[in-house]
Motif scaffolding. Structure first.
Motif, mmCIF file in Angstrom:
data_model
loop_
_atom_site.group_PDB
_atom_site.id
_atom_site.type_symbol
_atom_site.label_atom_id
_atom_site.label_comp_id
_atom_site.label_asym_id
_atom_site.label_seq_id
_atom_site.Cartn_x
_atom_site.Cartn_y
_atom_site.Cartn_z
ATOM 1 N N LYS A 17 31.277 40.049 49.883
ATOM 2 C CA LYS A 17 31.515 41.464 49.674
ATOM 3 C C LYS A 17 30.707 42.368 50.611
ATOM 4 C CE LYS A 17 31.991 44.743 45.927
ATOM 5 N NZ LYS A 17 31.646 44.991 44.526
ATOM 6 N N ARG A 36 38.857 32.944 31.487
ATOM 7 C CA ARG A 36 39.478 34.273 31.410
ATOM 8 C C ARG A 36 40.919 34.252 31.901
ATOM 9 N NH1 ARG A 36 35.824 34.559 28.416
ATOM 10 N NH2 ARG A 36 34.034 35.949 28.566
ATOM 11 N N TYR A 66 33.895 29.984 33.819
ATOM 12 C CA TYR A 66 33.953 31.347 33.257
ATOM 13 C C TYR A 66 35.249 32.036 33.684
ATOM 14 C CZ TYR A 66 32.009 35.898 31.808
ATOM 15 O OH TYR A 66 31.765 37.100 31.191
ATOM 16 N N CYS A 67 35.557 31.950 34.978
ATOM 17 C CA CYS A 67 36.782 32.588 35.482
ATOM 18 C C CYS A 67 38.026 31.954 34.876
ATOM 19 C CB CYS A 67 36.865 32.467 36.999
ATOM 20 S SG CYS A 67 35.614 33.430 37.850
ATOM 21 N N ARG A 68 38.007 30.632 34.791
ATOM 22 C CA ARG A 68 39.199 29.949 34.262
ATOM 23 C C ARG A 68 39.362 30.264 32.778
ATOM 24 N NH1 ARG A 68 39.235 23.858 35.995
ATOM 25 N NH2 ARG A 68 41.432 24.028 35.446
ATOM 26 N N ASP A 86 42.432 30.751 42.339
ATOM 27 C CA ASP A 86 42.145 32.186 42.254
ATOM 28 C C ASP A 86 40.668 32.412 41.967
ATOM 29 O OD1 ASP A 86 44.716 32.755 42.771
ATOM 30 O OD2 ASP A 86 45.290 33.323 40.733
ATOM 31 N N LEU A 95 42.050 32.720 35.009
ATOM 32 C CA LEU A 95 42.301 32.548 36.437
ATOM 33 C C LEU A 95 42.509 31.076 36.761
ATOM 34 C CD1 LEU A 95 40.969 35.379 36.412
ATOM 35 C CD2 LEU A 95 39.975 34.794 38.611
ATOM 36 N N SER A 96 43.414 30.798 37.692
ATOM 37 C CA SER A 96 43.578 29.423 38.133
ATOM 38 C C SER A 96 42.349 29.047 38.952
ATOM 39 C CB SER A 96 44.831 29.301 39.002
ATOM 40 O OG SER A 96 44.631 30.005 40.207
ATOM 41 N N GLN A 97 42.157 27.755 39.144
ATOM 42 C CA GLN A 97 41.023 27.256 39.926
ATOM 43 C C GLN A 97 40.979 27.930 41.295
ATOM 44 O OE1 GLN A 97 38.922 24.655 38.893
ATOM 45 N NE2 GLN A 97 38.381 23.459 40.690
ATOM 46 N N GLN A 147 30.399 29.190 36.939
ATOM 47 C CA GLN A 147 31.156 30.351 37.436
ATOM 48 C C GLN A 147 32.655 30.060 37.415
ATOM 49 O OE1 GLN A 147 29.237 30.820 41.289
ATOM 50 N NE2 GLN A 147 28.315 32.733 40.601
ATOM 51 N N ASN A 158 35.258 35.851 47.690
ATOM 52 C CA ASN A 158 35.317 37.252 48.093
ATOM 53 C C ASN A 158 34.081 38.017 47.622
ATOM 54 O OD1 ASN A 158 37.604 38.063 49.734
ATOM 55 N ND2 ASN A 158 38.834 37.175 48.116
ATOM 56 N N GLY A 159 33.611 37.663 46.436
ATOM 57 C CA GLY A 159 32.390 38.284 45.943
ATOM 58 C C GLY A 159 31.210 37.936 46.829
ATOM 59 N N PHE A 160 31.147 36.667 47.220
ATOM 60 C CA PHE A 160 30.085 36.183 48.109
ATOM 61 C C PHE A 160 30.093 36.953 49.441
ATOM 62 C CE2 PHE A 160 29.098 33.031 51.500
ATOM 63 C CZ PHE A 160 27.784 32.731 51.158
ATOM 64 N N LEU A 203 38.193 34.491 44.255
ATOM 65 C CA LEU A 203 37.457 35.636 43.713
ATOM 66 C C LEU A 203 35.957 35.492 43.973
ATOM 67 C CD1 LEU A 203 38.385 38.085 41.820
ATOM 68 C CD2 LEU A 203 37.250 36.812 40.012
ATOM 69 N N ILE A 204 35.444 34.305 43.725
ATOM 70 C CA ILE A 204 34.008 34.081 43.902
ATOM 71 C C ILE A 204 33.641 34.165 45.384
ATOM 72 C CG2 ILE A 204 32.158 32.372 43.634
ATOM 73 C CD1 ILE A 204 33.721 31.453 41.057
#
Lengths: 249, 427, 494
Positions: free
Chosen positions: C467, C450, C446-448, C456, C452-454, C443, C463-465, C460-461
């Motif tokens: 949600k 795209r 994948y974000c990095r 961020d 995103l810094s570590q 995960q 915040n998703g957790f 993001l993850i």
């Protein structure tokens, strides 16, 4: 331009890439074909900077900059995009939020102005329409509950929105039916321009009927054993990898 | 209330201590170990209602009974034994906590020693029922299986009797040791008649690559008390695979401590409790993942009728070192009467980050749609309920690989269901 | 963007690095001497000019507290609290309960401005955009140490029939209501910390929503501990009559201090027939430093009674602060068809310890409860979910669903789940699920990939957790909460 010279890399003590030499000039689409276990995915992960792979020799530069020294997000901001063979699920993270965060992080890194929510949505919706994808794609959580085909389409959508200079497509065609394959190919073809290049990694020639490559390379045993024009893909399809591998040996 | 029960618990503990004082000169086995147990018991007493681990199982009903030392030998143990309908094969039979050579059949390829408590190495006197056992244990079986020996199936039978004319308590102490790569299926059956208190402790040391399958069938007399404790320690790639069936007793608790101390060690702690009347039965587990890549699986099913009370407490502990732990625990309860109660406390205590642990618990009645579906196909309601309850229990029973034992357990469940539980206020 | 969002943004941006709310304010204080005894209880009551019945109640609570023992069952550890080494009353020296903002000490106003808490009504109104007109402004009660310093929008609320004022004021202006409900949900002797609070509670908010009234705006209390060696013991009482509705928000910060500070609040909610109370908390008391020095001991009793049929109480909390959090916002589901909800995010980092959860007591028929708990542990912290679901004998058709998820970041922290499920009714259904996991490497990658810094990506993850919980917060609070999560976890992964 992507320039790979004598690249050696592996996992733990196992060397998988045994000296790759490859140049993808700006504006060209190259295909890498090879049998299972030849190192195709390793190449895409090493180029994009995934942890766990150790580079033991050689170099890889992108527009002159040393790719291997960069953090993954720095490579992304430099314009490198990896379409994952197995796109990762991010529960609770909305696709739109994810893409906007990613896009703005890249823009920030490049010293460009960030997009606000309205600007972003407008742009994203236009891309979705252009790619003939479903509107709810942006609302859903990243890859969560997506079918295999939807995940791959989501990768293409992300690519269209992030506008990379170099896209690496890691077996993006695996598990796709013919309609989905066309959507993926259309997405890549739409990006083709003198400033865009792509490395299409695939096992089968099928995808290359839709994304016609400038060059085709055969990867086997961690080395590029043959390179040629698009016709090489057809030869592989007709005769199989074994024949090419045997010939090269 | 608390004060009252506190007092009777203390009085009861005093009774056990007095018995120890009177007996200690003639009890066999390791004197120092026994003394340590007695000291621990003197200090700790019986567990009280304020203790977290005992919040759902009060021992006041136990404390209200004065238990004595078993003195009379049951003459016709054979008849009682036969009535159990056990599978054939080697068996170790204990009556009122004492080994009975005449009823037993010693196994081959396994070393068995009886005549003294087999204290083992790994039981912890901080567990109050273990301290009591250590203090008063008279007998037990030390079962050793040498490395790489597949010892087949061995029965360990406990019969409680009413030969004494007054309530007795017995505290058998067994130790099982499996060498590297050894294998044993131990089938434990607890039964009896009358009012008695069975307080067994069993330790199981399972070496690397060894497997102990421990199948337990608790069908004590309706007036009996059963408070048992198991300590299992599992080495690398070893397995402790257990199933506990609770059918009998007035007040019962089975407590299992499984410690996974070697890489890739594994524990299965499955259980089913089928209760009626005013029975109280508690299944409590503590699984400690103390090495990397260890796994535990628990499926615990309760079917409660009448005024019965079921308790499940399950704790998964993951040490910092135990990365890649895989822990799973599921507790499901069917409440089949208005007066039945369930208390469930699944618990995770995790100190490693790369782990996969989950637990679940559900409580409800039989699914009305399923019941209707069966009835609409012409199955009478009682039969339909029977089918659904058996199906509910199947998930815990099915993993029992020993077919004859599983069939025996299913028969025991069916008999219990038919005799009492499937009728009455369960509708 | 609504005014509140802006002000909350300001809160986040006030200072740089670490805990951003850690400044202290130099205010002249009226303090009681250190220590606790009957005289202090009398002094508090006297300072507030309380009626005799309340003093009696305080004294009884104090007597009960003396006989009680500090609870030890929670999975938290701390040095013994010296209850005699605290001030039990601290108030800004200007007279309590100012009539208008003009009477409030300018230094205080400046502090709230720095925190971004909107105390000036005009400024708030001016910031509301027309298209968000359906989202009314927020009325604020600001509690500074022991005393409420300002309450906004009182007049607007009064027109709707809503009472929103400091509880110290309500004791005088609405004595019958206070007398009727105070201690009716959390009795004085309920537990050690509730008893202590009942004896020495200083101030807090009082809300009364009369029959059929939907409170025209969100109500909010902003708690601030400032004084040194001061315990904060606020008491909040919210009563919603038949068919009424209120959404109430609570925020908390404290200065960065080396010593631990005690916060023992009590919140009581009463919902009558068809009434709904939505109670949201963003708790960001000072958590102490990386070595566990300093920080707030947060021992809070929050309980709501769904007294009437079809009433509903919904707790949402985001807990990122405090050295120790000990808190179980609960619902007593007495009315038939009443609904209790508990949505929680608890983040612990460094040496923080959180033991938090809920109790859902199902008494009435067809009562329903939902529990969603997301625990995130990082650093060397311990994070425990502790929850009770109890189905009483007559709660036919009761339903509970519980989901507890833990996320561990790093291998030096602990995540614990301790649910208690007690069911005494066969027609009731309870379901409990719990999982523990970490942020997967793929995960993050994948974000990095795209861009995103570590950090961020972790934000993001996470915040998703969270949600499912964050979406329960009023929008402005959700924005603040998301930022808080990211800030709290800065530097946790690396």
């Amino acid at each position: 331009m992507l320039e790979i010279k004598g690249l050696r890399a592996g996992i733990e003590d196992k060397e998988i890439l045994k000296g790759i030499d490859l140049v993808v000039p700006t504006g060209e689409v190259h295909a890498i074909m090879g049998p299972n276990g030849s190192g195709k995915s390793t190449l895409s992960y090493v180029l994009s900077g995934r942890d766990g792979y150790e580079v033991t020799g050689g170099s890889a530069t992108f527009d002159g900059a040393d790719l291997l020294e960069m953090e993954p997000e720095v490579r992304a901001a430099a314009g490198l995009f990896l379409a994952f063979q197995y796109p990762v699920e991010l529960p609770g993270v909305g696709n739109a939020n994810f893409l906007r965060t990613a896009l703005n992080a890249q823009r920030r890194a490049r010293g460009e102005a960030e997009l606000d929510a309205v600007q972003f949505l407008k742009m994203a919706r236009a891309e979705i329409k252009r790619l003939s994808m479903a509107d709810d794609m942006l609302k859903r959580n990243v890859n969560v509950g997506f079918s295999g085909g939807e995940k791959k389409r989501n990768e293409v959508l992300q690519m269209a929105i992030l506008r990379p200079k170099l896209a690496i497509l890691d077996e993006t065609d695996s598990g796709l039916d013919i309609d989905a394959l066309k959507i993926v190919a259309d997405g890549v073809n739409a990006l083709r321009s003198p400033t865009f290049s792509a490395l299409v990694i695939t096992h089968y020639q099928r995808l290359l009927d839709y994304i016609v490559p400038d060059r085709v390379h055969v990867l086997a045993g961690g080395r590029i054993i043959r390179s040629g024009g698009p016709e090489l893909a057809h030869e592989l399809e007709a005769n199989g990898y074994a024949a090419v591998v045997a010939e090269a040996a | 209330m608390n004060a009252v029960s506190q007092t009777s618990l203390q009085a009861s503990a005093q009774g056990f201590l007095a018995r120890y004082e009177g007996l200690k000169a003639r009890l066999s086995g390791n004197v120092a170990l026994r003394a340590a147990g007695a000291a621990a018991f003197a200090q700790q007493g019986l567990p009280g209602p304020r203790e977290e681990a005992w919040r759902y199982t009060g021992l006041r009903v136990l404390a209200d009974v004065a238990f004595h030392e078993p003195v009379v030998l049951l003459a016709d143990g054979a008849a009682q034994l036969a009535a159990l309908g056990l599978i054939d094969g080697p068996r170790l039979v204990f009556v009122d906590g004492r080994f009975r050579d005449d009823l037993s059949q010693l196994p081959e390829g396994v070393s068995v020693q009886t005549g003294a408590p087999a204290f083992g190495r790994i039981a912890d006197n901080a567990e109050k029922m273990v301290a009591l056992n250590t203090m008063l244990a008279e007998d037990g079986a030390a079962i050793d299986v040498a490395a790489d020996v597949d010892a087949g199936t061995l029965l360990l039978v406990s019969l409680g009797s009413d030969a004494h004319g007054k309530p007795v308590s017995f505290h058998p102490r067994h130790a099982v040791r499996l060498g590297k790569g050894a294998r044993l299926t131990l089938v434990e059956v607890n039964a009896g008649v009358g009012v008695y208190f069975n307080n067994p402790v069993l330790t199981a040391e399972i070496a690397e690559d060894a497997t102990l399958v421990h199948l337990r069938q608790q069908m004590e007399a309706p007036g009996a008390f059963h408070l048992s404790t198991v300590f299992a320690e599992v080495g690398a790639r070893g397995t402790y695979d257990s199933f506990s069936l609770a059918l009998g007793g007035k007040l019962a608790r089975v407590q299992v401590h499984a410690r996974l101390v070697g890489e890739k060690a594994m524990a299965h702690l499955n259980a089913a409790q089928l209760l009626g009347g005013s029975q109280h039965s508690d299944f409590t587990t503590v699984v400690r993942h103390a090495a990397p890549a260890t796994a535990s699986r628990q499926t615990v099913k309760n079917v409660l009728t009448g005024r019965s009370k079921g308790v499940f407490q399950g704790k998964i502990e993951v040490d910092r070192i135990a990365q890649k732990t895989d822990g799973y625990q599921m507790n499901q309860t069917l409440l089949l009467s208005r007066d039945a109660e369930i208390d469930s406390k699944p618990q995770l205590e995790i100190y490693a980050d790369d782990v996969k642990c989950s637990h679940g618990a559900t409580v409800g009645e039989l699914d009305a749609d399923q019941l209707f579906y069966l009835r609409s196909r012409g199955v009478p309601v009682a039969e339909a309920r029977n089918i659904l309850v058996r199906a509910f229990l199947a998930e815990a029973l099915d993993p029992i690989a020993h077919e004859a034992v599983r069939a025996g357990m299913e028969a025991a469940i069916a008999a219990r269901w038919a005799a009492e539980l499937g009728t009455g206020d369960a509708a | 963007m609504a005014a509140v969002t802006e002000t909350l943004d300001t809160v986040a941006a006030v200072t740089e690095g670490g805990y951003k709310w850690g400044f202290s304010t130099d205010i002249e204080m009226d303090m009681a001497p250190k220590g606790l005894n009957e005289d202090i209880v009398r002094l508090i009551s006297e300072r507030k000019g309380e009626p005799a019945w309340l003093l009696e109640w305080r004294l009884k609570s104090y007597a009960a507290w003396l006989k009680m023992e500090e609870p030890s069952w929670a999975k938290v550890q701390h040095a013994p609290i010296d209850y005699q080494d605290l001030h039990y009353y601290a108030a800004p020296k200007k007279k309590a309960g100012p009539k208008s903002l003009d009477e409030v000490d300018p230094a205080l106003l400046a502090m709230y401005e720095k925190l971004g808490i909107p105390l000036r009504e005009r400024a708030i109104l001016a910031g509301v955009e027309p298209e968000e007109g359906e989202r009314p402004p927020v009325a604020v009660d600001a509690v500074f140490d022991s005393v409420s310093v300002a309450t906004t929008f009182k007049d607007t609320l009064a027109k709707a029939g809503v009472i929103f004022c400091p509880i110290s004021e309500a004791v005088h202006s609405h004595p019958d209501l206070v007398k009727q409900y105070l201690g009716s949900v959390v009795p004085a002797g309920d537990n050690y910390f509730a008893a202590l609070n009942s004896a020495v509670f200083s101030d807090g908010s009082f809300v009364f929503i009369p029959k059929g009234v939907r409170c025209p705006m969100e109500l909010s209390t902003y708690f601030r501990i400032n004084a040194r060696n001061t315990g904060q013991f606020e008491r909040t009482l919210i009563v919603v009559e038949d068919g009424g509705y209120v959404s109430y928000l609570e925020g908390c910060t404290a200065p960065q201090r080396d010593e631990n500070q005690l916060h023992a609040a009590v919140v009581e909610l009463v919902a009558m027939t068809d009434a709904t109370i939505k109670y949201s908390t963003v708790q960001n008391w000072y958590p102490g430093d990386a070595d566990g020095k300093g920080g707030i001991y947060n021992f809070v009793t929050k309980r709501g009674a769904c007294r009437g049929a079809r009433s509903k109480i919904s707790w949402t909390q985001v807990e990122t602060g405090s050295a120790i959090t000990w808190k179980y916002p609960s619902c007593i589901l007495q009315g038939d068809d009443s609904v209790g909800e508990f949505y929680s995010v608890a983040v612990t980092t460094n040496r923080q310890q959180a033991d938090t959860g809920t109790k859902m007591i199902h008494i009435g028929k067809n009562t329903r409860s939902t529990i969603v708990s997301k625990g995130i542990s990082a650093g060397r912290s311990d994070n425990t979910y502790r929850g009770l679901v109890r189905i009483m004998k007559n709660a036919d058709g009761a339903r509970n669903f519980t989901q507890c998820d833990s996320l561990l970041i790093g291998d030096q922290c602990g995540a614990h789940t301790v649910p208690y499920i007690e069911s005494r009714n066969p027609t009731a259904k309870t379901e409990h699920e719990a999982t523990t996991s970490k942020i997967a490497d793929d995960q993050l990658f994948y974000c990095r990939q795209r861009g995103l810094s570590q950090e961020d990506a972790v934000g993001l993850i996470v915040n998703g957790f969270c949600k499912d919980v964050l979406k329960e917060l009023p929008m402005e609070f959700a924005v603040e909460a998301q930022k808080l999560l990211a800030v709290s976890l800065e530097g946790s992964v690396g």
